[in-house]
Design an enzyme around this catalytic site. Sequence first.
Site, PDB file in Angstrom:
ATOM      1  N   LYS A  25      45.007  13.349  -1.934  1.00  0.00           N
ATOM      2  CA  LYS A  25      44.284  14.401  -1.198  1.00  0.00           C
ATOM      3  C   LYS A  25      44.015  13.930   0.229  1.00  0.00           C
ATOM      4  O   LYS A  25      44.136  14.684   1.181  1.00  0.00           O
ATOM      5  CB  LYS A  25      42.966  14.683  -1.910  1.00  0.00           C
ATOM      6  CG  LYS A  25      41.950  15.408  -1.059  1.00  0.00           C
ATOM      7  CD  LYS A  25      40.637  15.524  -1.731  1.00  0.00           C
ATOM      8  CE  LYS A  25      39.481  15.831  -0.846  1.00  0.00           C
ATOM      9  NZ  LYS A  25      39.519  15.473   0.542  1.00  0.00           N
ATOM     10  N   ASN A  26      43.675  12.632   0.382  1.00  0.00           N
ATOM     11  CA  ASN A  26      43.297  12.155   1.710  1.00  0.00           C
ATOM     12  C   ASN A  26      44.481  11.630   2.516  1.00  0.00           C
ATOM     13  O   ASN A  26      44.309  10.863   3.459  1.00  0.00           O
ATOM     14  CB  ASN A  26      42.195  11.093   1.587  1.00  0.00           C
ATOM     15  CG  ASN A  26      40.891  11.734   1.145  1.00  0.00           C
ATOM     16  OD1 ASN A  26      40.720  12.953   1.231  1.00  0.00           O
ATOM     17  ND2 ASN A  26      39.990  10.937   0.622  1.00  0.00           N
ATOM     18  N   CYS A 120      28.035  17.614   5.576  1.00  0.00           N
ATOM     19  CA  CYS A 120      28.280  18.292   4.295  1.00  0.00           C
ATOM     20  C   CYS A 120      27.293  17.677   3.311  1.00  0.00           C
ATOM     21  O   CYS A 120      26.353  17.013   3.709  1.00  0.00           O
ATOM     22  CB  CYS A 120      29.729  18.092   3.849  1.00  0.00           C
ATOM     23  SG  CYS A 120      30.093  16.389   3.437  1.00  0.00           S
ATOM     24  N   ARG A 125      28.049  13.087   8.635  1.00  0.00           N
ATOM     25  CA  ARG A 125      29.465  12.850   8.949  1.00  0.00           C
ATOM     26  C   ARG A 125      29.802  13.172  10.417  1.00  0.00           C
ATOM     27  O   ARG A 125      30.612  14.028  10.717  1.00  0.00           O
ATOM     28  CB  ARG A 125      30.363  13.626   7.986  1.00  0.00           C
ATOM     29  CG  ARG A 125      30.092  13.190   6.556  1.00  0.00           C
ATOM     30  CD  ARG A 125      30.958  13.889   5.563  1.00  0.00           C
ATOM     31  NE  ARG A 125      32.301  13.257   5.550  1.00  0.00           N
ATOM     32  CZ  ARG A 125      33.238  13.609   4.663  1.00  0.00           C
ATOM     33  NH1 ARG A 125      32.992  14.563   3.795  1.00  0.00           N
ATOM     34  NH2 ARG A 125      34.405  13.031   4.688  1.00  0.00           N
ATOM     35  N   ASP A 308      34.382   7.023  -3.186  1.00  0.00           N
ATOM     36  CA  ASP A 308      34.797   8.214  -3.948  1.00  0.00           C
ATOM     37  C   ASP A 308      34.863   7.938  -5.445  1.00  0.00           C
ATOM     38  O   ASP A 308      34.958   8.857  -6.231  1.00  0.00           O
ATOM     39  CB  ASP A 308      36.175   8.705  -3.473  1.00  0.00           C
ATOM     40  CG  ASP A 308      36.081   9.324  -2.095  1.00  0.00           C
ATOM     41  OD1 ASP A 308      37.096   9.833  -1.610  1.00  0.00           O
ATOM     42  OD2 ASP A 308      34.993   9.281  -1.500  1.00  0.00           O
ATOM     43  N   ARG A 422      39.486  21.982  -4.748  1.00  0.00           N
ATOM     44  CA  ARG A 422      39.602  21.415  -3.399  1.00  0.00           C
ATOM     45  C   ARG A 422      40.302  20.066  -3.443  1.00  0.00           C
ATOM     46  O   ARG A 422      41.036  19.709  -2.541  1.00  0.00           O
ATOM     47  CB  ARG A 422      38.210  21.217  -2.784  1.00  0.00           C
ATOM     48  CG  ARG A 422      37.810  22.205  -1.741  1.00  0.00           C
ATOM     49  CD  ARG A 422      36.826  21.592  -0.749  1.00  0.00           C
ATOM     50  NE  ARG A 422      37.458  20.586   0.084  1.00  0.00           N
ATOM     51  CZ  ARG A 422      36.785  19.564   0.622  1.00  0.00           C
ATOM     52  NH1 ARG A 422      35.505  19.405   0.386  1.00  0.00           N
ATOM     53  NH2 ARG A 422      37.398  18.689   1.383  1.00  0.00           N
TER      54      ARG A 422
HETATM   55  C1  EPZ Z   1      37.323   9.610   4.503  1.00  0.00           C
HETATM   56  O1  EPZ Z   1      36.153  10.219   5.044  1.00  0.00           O
HETATM   57  C2  EPZ Z   1      37.700  10.401   3.270  1.00  0.00           C
HETATM   58  N1  EPZ Z   1      38.042  11.784   3.648  1.00  0.00           N
HETATM   59  C3  EPZ Z   1      36.505  10.371   2.330  1.00  0.00           C
HETATM   60  O2  EPZ Z   1      36.745  11.206   1.207  1.00  0.00           O
HETATM   61  C4  EPZ Z   1      36.272   8.943   1.884  1.00  0.00           C
HETATM   62  O3  EPZ Z   1      35.139   8.902   1.053  1.00  0.00           O
HETATM   63  C5  EPZ Z   1      36.005   8.101   3.140  1.00  0.00           C
HETATM   64  O4  EPZ Z   1      37.070   8.268   4.101  1.00  0.00           O
HETATM   65  C6  EPZ Z   1      35.924   6.622   2.803  1.00  0.00           C
HETATM   66  O5  EPZ Z   1      37.206   6.181   2.383  1.00  0.00           O
HETATM   67  C7  EPZ Z   1      39.279  12.023   4.143  1.00  0.00           C
HETATM   68  O6  EPZ Z   1      40.113  11.145   4.319  1.00  0.00           O
HETATM   69  C8  EPZ Z   1      39.566  13.470   4.445  1.00  0.00           C
HETATM   70  P1  EPZ Z   1      34.613   7.303   7.347  1.00  0.00           P
HETATM   71  P2  EPZ Z   1      35.689   9.802   6.543  1.00  0.00           P
HETATM   72  O7  EPZ Z   1      34.937   7.782   8.719  1.00  0.00           O
HETATM   73  O8  EPZ Z   1      36.888   9.620   7.384  1.00  0.00           O
HETATM   74  C9  EPZ Z   1      30.229   7.597   9.187  1.00  0.00           C
HETATM   75  C10 EPZ Z   1      36.482  13.538   0.921  1.00  0.00           C
HETATM   76  O9  EPZ Z   1      36.566  14.381   1.815  1.00  0.00           O
HETATM   77  N2  EPZ Z   1      30.906   7.954  10.442  1.00  0.00           N
HETATM   78  O10 EPZ Z   1      35.157   6.013   6.868  1.00  0.00           O
HETATM   79  O11 EPZ Z   1      34.660  10.781   6.978  1.00  0.00           O
HETATM   80  C11 EPZ Z   1      30.489   8.620   8.086  1.00  0.00           C
HETATM   81  O12 EPZ Z   1      29.525   9.652   8.168  1.00  0.00           O
HETATM   82  C12 EPZ Z   1      35.809  12.300   1.322  1.00  0.00           C
HETATM   83  O13 EPZ Z   1      36.944  13.605  -0.231  1.00  0.00           O
HETATM   84  C13 EPZ Z   1      30.123   8.074  11.599  1.00  0.00           C
HETATM   85  O14 EPZ Z   1      28.910   7.902  11.573  1.00  0.00           O
HETATM   86  O15 EPZ Z   1      34.995   8.415   6.256  1.00  0.00           O
HETATM   87  C14 EPZ Z   1      30.318   7.800   6.826  1.00  0.00           C
HETATM   88  O16 EPZ Z   1      28.943   7.686   6.520  1.00  0.00           O
HETATM   89  C15 EPZ Z   1      34.561  12.110   0.523  1.00  0.00           C
HETATM   90  N3  EPZ Z   1      30.754   8.405  12.758  1.00  0.00           N
HETATM   91  C16 EPZ Z   1      30.858   6.434   7.232  1.00  0.00           C
HETATM   92  O17 EPZ Z   1      30.804   6.392   8.670  1.00  0.00           O
HETATM   93  C17 EPZ Z   1      32.114   8.605  12.830  1.00  0.00           C
HETATM   94  O18 EPZ Z   1      32.631   8.899  13.925  1.00  0.00           O
HETATM   95  C18 EPZ Z   1      32.286   6.194   6.798  1.00  0.00           C
HETATM   96  O19 EPZ Z   1      33.021   7.322   7.227  1.00  0.00           O
HETATM   97  C19 EPZ Z   1      32.881   8.470  11.652  1.00  0.00           C
HETATM   98  C20 EPZ Z   1      32.264   8.132  10.465  1.00  0.00           C
END
Ligand code: EPZ
Length: 442
Positions: A25-26, A120, A125, A308, A422
């Site tokens: 999915k990702n 969300c 995020r 996840d 989804r």
């Molecule tokens: C990706 O989310 C995945 N989504 C997530 O799956 C997954 O849990 C996550 O990576 C960890 O592997 C997709 O790939 C579509 P991060 P992402 O940037 O990219 C904070 C799903 O949709 N952060 O590594 O958002 C963020 O809020 C999800 O199925 C900032 O503060 O993960 C989080 O707390 C569930 N500022 C943490 O860092 C930013 O600019 C890690 O986020 C970016 C992120």
Amino acid sequence: MNKREKFVIEGGKPLKGEVTLCGAKNSGFKLMIASLYADGRSEIRNFSKITDTFSTGEIIRNLGGEVIFGENHIVTVSGKSLSNWVISSGQGKLSRAATYFIGPFLSRFGKAVVSNPGGCKIGRRPLDRHFEGIKALGAKIKGQDGHYLISAKELKGTRYRFPKVTHGGTDVMVITSVLAKGKTVLENAALEPEIDDLIAFLNKMGAKIERKPGRIITIEGVKELKSASHSVMPDRNEAVTFACAALATKGDVLVKGADKKVLGAFLEQLDKVGGGYEIDGKDIRFYYKKQLSPCNILTHPYPGFMTDWMAVWSVLMTQAKGESVIHETIFENRFAFFEQLIKMGVKVKLFNPRVPRPEEVYSFNLKDDRPEYFHAARIFGPATLKPARLEIADLRAGATLILASLIAKGKSELTGAELVDRGYENLDEKLRGLKANIKRTE
Ligand code: EPZ
């Protein structure tokens, strides 16, 4: 709005048989967006028939791009006829992918307008790490009422260090820098295997991206990218979902496509709790061996235990004999699913462990934390789960509640089945293939 559907599950039976994983999915939808750099038609195989894929197709078509969903999980995408560079917030959840479009938009139009999708259920995020990186490449970013106008005549290679590891931020910097003039060096980059899927695809298109030791990625800017074809990697979250379902129902399931190379942290925990598994080439058989023991986990960016996986793992730990602790460090508010599990008889205590250096432990920006958020859960097992009538809140929680209903003897009803689509293709059909008694009704 999709019609409301529900799952009716008669739990208490072991899952038996074999199941094949779908494309990650990702990863899938991101390759569709990366294809927009090329005028030719790229072919993406093994994509998952899930909402994220189809809504990305929708968005690309609305922008004038070409998307053709063919038979047997093949989609072709071309950016040739792209005529729009605005991703408005109206695009719903999928505007979370908005920053992925900036690279292709800047290369074709020199500008992009994206909305900040906002948070969300699992946290705010924010996208600060995305926008900081894009600015470092020389783009101008002006924000007004939730929209960002990004402009750049030309992007210049740069050295950019992520303040904290970010999966999406790394994806976006890789996608956005492939045509920049000169070399880009990313530091403190994320290591998730879905990023490698994206890198492999972009390199097939003609990009020059390389991972170096120590969370470094180098990108040599090239003149243009051509269409390519690629098969999406299997979904490792789906693998963990089926593995936990097999063990929690005392069953025996062969998960085809479960790649041990990307499941190391999960298999390590199975060894600790006594979960049975047998690696068989590109597949893994998961089976119940004996009463599960408890264990403590801390979620962590790859190659650590993935956030996840945490929810389905929690359900598994309700069947272990003793106390297990789960410390979620990636998202600030990811325990909402527990309130539903408590209605089914799960014994859990949410708390906030003392953390000496939270800035280093937590991936989220500390200013996004709230006193009412919990970051750890202590689960007391084994618990007898009671069947229930519950509301599915979001995608990952959906799989979690289905898993709990498969354990609970008796009939459970879960509304919000369409939310599970989804992230999982035909989850109920696959579970029926494993002898689960699960029906889907309107
Ligand atoms: C990706 O989310 C995945 N989504 C997530 O799956 C997954 O849990 C996550 O990576 C960890 O592997 C997709 O790939 C579509 P991060 P992402 O940037 O990219 C904070 C799903 O949709 N952060 O590594 O958002 C963020 O809020 C999800 O199925 C900032 O503060 O993960 C989080 O707390 C569930 N500022 C943490 O860092 C930013 O600019 C890690 O986020 C970016 C992120």
